[in-house]
Design an enzyme around this catalytic site. Sequence first.
Site, PDB file in Angstrom:
ATOM      1  N   SER A 168       0.942  -1.088   0.184  1.00 42.47           N
ATOM      2  CA  SER A 168      -0.085   0.073  -0.161  1.00 42.47           C
ATOM      3  C   SER A 168       0.759   1.048   0.036  1.00 42.47           C
ATOM      4  CB  SER A 168      -1.069   0.017   1.262  1.00 42.47           C
ATOM      5  OG  SER A 168      -0.216  -0.195   2.401  1.00 42.47           O
ATOM      6  N   HIS A 223       1.186   4.155   4.414  1.00 47.70           N
ATOM      7  CA  HIS A 223       0.403   5.198   3.503  1.00 47.70           C
ATOM      8  C   HIS A 223       1.156   6.429   3.225  1.00 47.70           C
ATOM      9  CE1 HIS A 223      -3.284   2.498   4.169  1.00 47.70           C
ATOM     10  NE2 HIS A 223      -2.176   1.874   3.507  1.00 47.70           N
TER      11      HIS A 223
END
Length: 415
Positions: A168, A223
């Site tokens: 991610s 992230h």
Amino acid sequence: MEPFQDRHSAQSVPTHPPAAAPAKAGAGADKARPPGAAAGFANRRQALARQPWVSYALVLLNVTVWLLTLASGAALLQAPAEKMLTWGGNAASEVQRGEWWRLLTAVFLHSGLMHLTMNMAGLLCTGPTVERVYGSRRFLLLYLGAGLTGSALSLHFSAQHGTAVGASGAVFGVAGALLVAALRHRRFLPTMLSFYTLAGIGLLLLDGMLRGFGSGRVDNAAHVGGLLAGCLLALVLPERISGRGSASQARHRTLAAGAAVLAATVLLAVSAPPAAVDVRGAFQAGSAMEKALRDFDMIMTRMALEERAANAGRMTQSLRVLRQQTVHAQALHKTAEELAAIRLPASDPRAPLLADLQRMVALMEDLARMETGFARNNAPPPPADPARRAEILREVKQLRARIVSWQQTHAGPQR
């Protein structure tokens, strides 16, 4: 930068973009766009449309690694955290022991099918476009750089307490690069396409961030780190839309971007505080506790079987007592030593369970070694201290109830 020639058509990207028509005071964004923006954008998109093989190769690699972890015993929907650590998951305690390679390997690991599907869907939505804009090699640098930076920032947060895995961070970096490219070159895009591109990427990133902050199972530090790294790399790396700059400048900018992301990764990693949890030690302690509990249950089962055999006349009571005081008492002592060697911090939720296990095994060893009186006709010999025996059995019953309650409360898949 040298004009790019498409592999499939001989069309070249112009070395300079068409000049924009001067905007009048108060004119809208559409009037600042060059005439024929839609046609110009279509030509550029066609010229850049080489196959984004790196994007597809990364998806294939991620899927392959997940299938291998699945074949090795990982669960379909939620792999055990210990399995992820074994395969190269990111944990501050292990990186601080010198296993820096985990910052990279964690980017290609996924804990379950849904985790993999979401990340690969995001990569397929953004990766091919970014690869066409920056080129395959620079796209790979961008992807890996964002993933490494995300892993390094995670050392300050999620990886402090557990094992962090997933692409991610890298995917957020790719999305951030696409956002930067769309912002920098929105004058070359048709009005509606520019609006929908920017809005779509913005909403995608915002949704991912909100989901991350709203869930304790999501490594949002990766992230954020990946997104920031992707945006900064996109500003430094040479792209292929405008065609500005020489080949020498492009190489220098690529080298500068690679050096910057490497420096950022090292700086973030070395500045991380000492790990709050020794992840490998915690897993080893858990395995040792499980083994000790299995051994204890096996000893208790054998003692119960021998008691039933003696009561049924298949074994003498004297032999049963002798085996209890020697063989089984020694096995219980060994289990007690194994439990005593386990070290858990007071903050570990398993610490009360460990204390109960240690106490229960010690009590059962005392009971097994207890002297007995004389009995006739193969009757069960009476304990030399009936009150102490009753006290031990009462406390053991309480301890076993607490252990069963703990196991039921903490049942479920690991993170």
